[in-house]
Design a protein around this motif. Structure first.
Motif, PDB file in Angstrom:
ATOM      1  N   HIS A 151      -3.393  68.578 -26.769  1.00  0.00           N
ATOM      2  CA  HIS A 151      -3.147  68.446 -25.639  1.00  0.00           C
ATOM      3  C   HIS A 151      -3.409  69.776 -24.670  1.00  0.00           C
ATOM      4  CE1 HIS A 151      -0.654  67.646 -21.979  1.00  0.00           C
ATOM      5  NE2 HIS A 151      -0.345  68.818 -21.974  1.00  0.00           N
ATOM      6  N   ILE A 152      -2.965  70.725 -25.291  1.00  0.00           N
ATOM      7  CA  ILE A 152      -3.165  72.172 -24.670  1.00  0.00           C
ATOM      8  C   ILE A 152      -4.547  72.411 -24.584  1.00  0.00           C
ATOM      9  CG2 ILE A 152      -2.720  74.621 -24.976  1.00  0.00           C
ATOM     10  CD1 ILE A 152      -0.359  73.889 -26.610  1.00  0.00           C
ATOM     11  N   ALA A 153      -5.342  71.884 -25.659  1.00  0.00           N
ATOM     12  CA  ALA A 153      -6.662  72.139 -25.455  1.00  0.00           C
ATOM     13  C   ALA A 153      -7.388  71.674 -24.248  1.00  0.00           C
ATOM     14  CB  ALA A 153      -7.461  71.773 -26.854  1.00  0.00           C
ATOM     15  N   PHE A 154      -6.966  70.279 -23.896  1.00  0.00           N
ATOM     16  CA  PHE A 154      -7.594  69.720 -22.806  1.00  0.00           C
ATOM     17  C   PHE A 154      -6.829  69.762 -21.615  1.00  0.00           C
ATOM     18  CE2 PHE A 154      -9.306  68.168 -26.671  1.00  0.00           C
ATOM     19  CZ  PHE A 154     -10.619  67.930 -26.396  1.00  0.00           C
ATOM     20  N   LEU A 199       3.232  73.608 -19.501  1.00  0.00           N
ATOM     21  CA  LEU A 199       2.958  72.801 -20.330  1.00  0.00           C
ATOM     22  C   LEU A 199       4.001  71.712 -20.635  1.00  0.00           C
ATOM     23  CD1 LEU A 199       1.825  71.783 -23.112  1.00  0.00           C
ATOM     24  CD2 LEU A 199       2.845  73.640 -24.181  1.00  0.00           C
ATOM     25  N   LEU A 200       5.381  71.989 -20.592  1.00  0.00           N
ATOM     26  CA  LEU A 200       6.488  70.949 -20.775  1.00  0.00           C
ATOM     27  C   LEU A 200       6.555  69.726 -19.506  1.00  0.00           C
ATOM     28  CD1 LEU A 200       9.551  73.257 -22.203  1.00  0.00           C
ATOM     29  CD2 LEU A 200       7.786  71.629 -23.406  1.00  0.00           C
ATOM     30  N   GLU A 201       5.972  70.303 -18.367  1.00  0.00           N
ATOM     31  CA  GLU A 201       6.503  69.252 -17.340  1.00  0.00           C
ATOM     32  C   GLU A 201       4.596  68.690 -17.346  1.00  0.00           C
ATOM     33  OE1 GLU A 201       7.893  70.686 -13.732  1.00  0.00           O
ATOM     34  OE2 GLU A 201       8.742  72.424 -14.799  1.00  0.00           O
ATOM     35  N   GLN A 202       3.770  69.010 -17.960  1.00  0.00           N
ATOM     36  CA  GLN A 202       2.441  68.394 -17.998  1.00  0.00           C
ATOM     37  C   GLN A 202       2.411  66.856 -18.250  1.00  0.00           C
ATOM     38  OE1 GLN A 202      -0.332  70.707 -19.897  1.00  0.00           O
ATOM     39  NE2 GLN A 202      -1.109  71.494 -18.166  1.00  0.00           N
ATOM     40  N   PRO A 203       2.015  65.919 -17.753  1.00  0.00           N
ATOM     41  CA  PRO A 203       1.564  64.714 -18.287  1.00  0.00           C
ATOM     42  C   PRO A 203       0.877  64.627 -19.500  1.00  0.00           C
ATOM     43  CG  PRO A 203       1.051  64.513 -16.011  1.00  0.00           C
ATOM     44  CD  PRO A 203       1.236  65.870 -16.423  1.00  0.00           C
ATOM     45  N   TYR A 204       1.440  63.828 -20.710  1.00  0.00           N
ATOM     46  CA  TYR A 204       0.858  63.959 -21.874  1.00  0.00           C
ATOM     47  C   TYR A 204      -0.397  63.555 -22.062  1.00  0.00           C
ATOM     48  CZ  TYR A 204       0.725  63.612 -27.194  1.00  0.00           C
ATOM     49  OH  TYR A 204       0.220  63.531 -28.250  1.00  0.00           O
ATOM     50  N   ALA A 205      -1.317  64.091 -22.559  1.00  0.00           N
ATOM     51  CA  ALA A 205      -2.840  63.748 -22.492  1.00  0.00           C
ATOM     52  C   ALA A 205      -2.902  62.194 -23.243  1.00  0.00           C
ATOM     53  CB  ALA A 205      -3.687  64.772 -23.416  1.00  0.00           C
ATOM     54  N   LYS A 206      -2.209  61.798 -24.164  1.00  0.00           N
ATOM     55  CA  LYS A 206      -2.333  60.675 -24.644  1.00  0.00           C
ATOM     56  C   LYS A 206      -1.400  59.528 -24.174  1.00  0.00           C
ATOM     57  CE  LYS A 206      -3.660  62.537 -29.299  1.00  0.00           C
ATOM     58  NZ  LYS A 206      -3.154  62.445 -30.782  1.00  0.00           N
ATOM     59  N   SER A 259       6.138  62.958 -20.138  1.00  0.00           N
ATOM     60  CA  SER A 259       5.551  64.462 -20.009  1.00  0.00           C
ATOM     61  C   SER A 259       5.701  64.822 -21.687  1.00  0.00           C
ATOM     62  CB  SER A 259       6.773  65.226 -19.451  1.00  0.00           C
ATOM     63  OG  SER A 259       8.008  65.103 -20.032  1.00  0.00           O
ATOM     64  N   VAL A 260       5.175  66.094 -21.655  1.00  0.00           N
ATOM     65  CA  VAL A 260       5.132  66.804 -22.800  1.00  0.00           C
ATOM     66  C   VAL A 260       6.542  67.054 -23.376  1.00  0.00           C
ATOM     67  CG1 VAL A 260       4.513  68.814 -24.369  1.00  0.00           C
ATOM     68  CG2 VAL A 260       2.949  67.793 -22.603  1.00  0.00           C
ATOM     69  N   GLN A 261       7.524  67.357 -22.533  1.00  0.00           N
ATOM     70  CA  GLN A 261       8.728  67.561 -22.875  1.00  0.00           C
ATOM     71  C   GLN A 261       9.388  66.263 -23.556  1.00  0.00           C
ATOM     72  OE1 GLN A 261      11.351  70.508 -22.550  1.00  0.00           O
ATOM     73  NE2 GLN A 261      11.897  69.092 -24.109  1.00  0.00           N
ATOM     74  N   GLN A 262       9.049  65.154 -22.872  1.00  0.00           N
ATOM     75  CA  GLN A 262       9.428  63.731 -23.317  1.00  0.00           C
ATOM     76  C   GLN A 262       9.026  63.462 -24.829  1.00  0.00           C
ATOM     77  OE1 GLN A 262       8.539  61.621 -19.844  1.00  0.00           O
ATOM     78  NE2 GLN A 262      10.632  61.226 -19.302  1.00  0.00           N
ATOM     79  N   ILE A 263       7.834  63.922 -24.797  1.00  0.00           N
ATOM     80  CA  ILE A 263       7.126  63.475 -26.333  1.00  0.00           C
ATOM     81  C   ILE A 263       7.673  64.222 -27.316  1.00  0.00           C
ATOM     82  CG2 ILE A 263       4.907  63.774 -27.517  1.00  0.00           C
ATOM     83  CD1 ILE A 263       4.757  61.197 -25.700  1.00  0.00           C
ATOM     84  N   ILE A 264       8.014  65.420 -27.229  1.00  0.00           N
ATOM     85  CA  ILE A 264       8.248  66.187 -28.347  1.00  0.00           C
ATOM     86  C   ILE A 264       9.921  66.163 -28.625  1.00  0.00           C
ATOM     87  CG2 ILE A 264       6.669  68.077 -27.840  1.00  0.00           C
ATOM     88  CD1 ILE A 264       8.741  69.974 -26.672  1.00  0.00           C
ATOM     89  N   GLY A 265      10.686  65.507 -27.632  1.00  0.00           N
ATOM     90  CA  GLY A 265      12.041  65.081 -27.963  1.00  0.00           C
ATOM     91  C   GLY A 265      12.979  66.243 -28.160  1.00  0.00           C
ATOM     92  N   ASP A 266      13.420  66.398 -29.474  1.00  0.00           N
ATOM     93  CA  ASP A 266      14.591  67.450 -29.775  1.00  0.00           C
ATOM     94  C   ASP A 266      13.832  68.625 -30.308  1.00  0.00           C
ATOM     95  OD1 ASP A 266      16.863  65.893 -28.974  1.00  0.00           O
ATOM     96  OD2 ASP A 266      16.914  64.952 -30.838  1.00  0.00           O
ATOM     97  N   ALA A 267      12.691  68.516 -30.310  1.00  0.00           N
ATOM     98  CA  ALA A 267      11.554  69.700 -30.982  1.00  0.00           C
ATOM     99  C   ALA A 267      11.716  70.773 -29.742  1.00  0.00           C
ATOM    100  CB  ALA A 267      10.401  69.204 -31.304  1.00  0.00           C
TER     101      ALA A 267
END
Length: 262
Positions: free
Chosen positions: A174-177, A231-238, A243-251
């Motif tokens: 995600h970061i790459a793109f 990064l944490l606020e970006q819409p996740y690429a896939k 958002s990225v924050q939602q995708i990573i959950g508790d990580a």
């Protein structure tokens, strides 16, 4: 015949060649100044100083990860032809191996080899980003390398806590793109935020929006600005519905680094 640092300086001033080039020329010719000058002319080294003002926005990004250690080295060149050569790639590999083993500061150990490469390939070759991540115990290093024309051109390292290898890799992709500049909005410098706010206010006023509505509109647009660069606020690429924050959950994302060519 021996030579001194003053001899190296004199040879450099008279030929315009680099310091390491001059030292090598004197070593190869037993300190004979005139022979060293001829050596530099024959090798095309006397003109190397003229390369200093050339653009070198080509090159490659070398990346390596082993366990909880990751490294990135950006080696810059003037042309993609040189960047794709075996000598250039081999040097980038040697550099990233060195950074993996000893850290970013160890890169100075290969200064002589870099000077030699510059001489051999006759281009302005220099280091760009040099980064080593040594993850804390229990953390995960994710990475991604985008390869184009047989060389890495976009490399990412990310350190995460509480994440699987797969998740860390997905975040690196995600970061790459998406190319975030910051992890959170709290990291964005205040002057950057204020400059953007002022720009958005002027845009909103120029659009003829009601004066009383301008502050609310600006705040909404400023939130969009943060979503672009944090990064944490970006819409996740896939899955841009999350958002990225939602995708990573508790990580947690501890840090990241991205390096690109061009």
């Amino acid at each position: 015949m021996s030579f001194t640092a003053q001899d190296v300086k004199a040879l450099r001033e008279s030929t315009g060649a680099g310091m390491m080039d001059c030292k090598k020329a004197l070593q190869e010719n037993d300190g004979d100044m005139e022979a060293a000058k001829q050596f530099l002319r024959e090798k095309g080294l006397a003109a190397s100083a003229k390369r200093d003002d050339r653009d070198n926005n080509q090159g490659l990004v070398a990346i390596k990860v082993d366990g909880n250690v990751g490294a990135i080295v950006q080696l810059k060149s003037e042309t993609d032809f040189v960047a794709g050569s075996d000598q250039f790639k081999d040097e980038a590999d040697a550099l990233v191996d060195l950074v993996m083993a000893k850290g970013a500061d160890a890169i100075a150990e290969r200064s002589a080899e870099l000077e030699e490469l510059k001489i051999t390939l006759k281009e302005k070759i220099e280091l760009g980003d040099v980064v080593q991540f040594a993850a804390a115990d229990g953390n995960t290093i994710g990475h991604y390398e985008h390869v184009q024309g047989g060389r890495g051109v976009n490399g990412v390292l990310v350190e995460m806590s509480g994440a699987s290898d797969e998740l860390a890799h997905d975040v690196a992709v995600h970061i790459a793109f998406a190319r975030p500049k910051y992890l959170t909005r709290d990291e964005v410098p205040a002057d950057v935020v204020e400059a953007e706010r002022a720009t958005l206010e002027q845009i909103t006023i120029n659009e003829g929006k009601p004066e009383q509505a301008v502050p609310k509109i600006v705040e909404g647009r400023l939130n969009g600005f943060f979503k672009d660069i944090c990064l944490l606020e970006q819409p996740y690429a896939k899955d841009d519905k999350q958002s990225v924050q939602q995708i990573i959950g508790d990580a947690s994302i501890i840090r990241f680094h991205q390096t690109e060519i061009g």
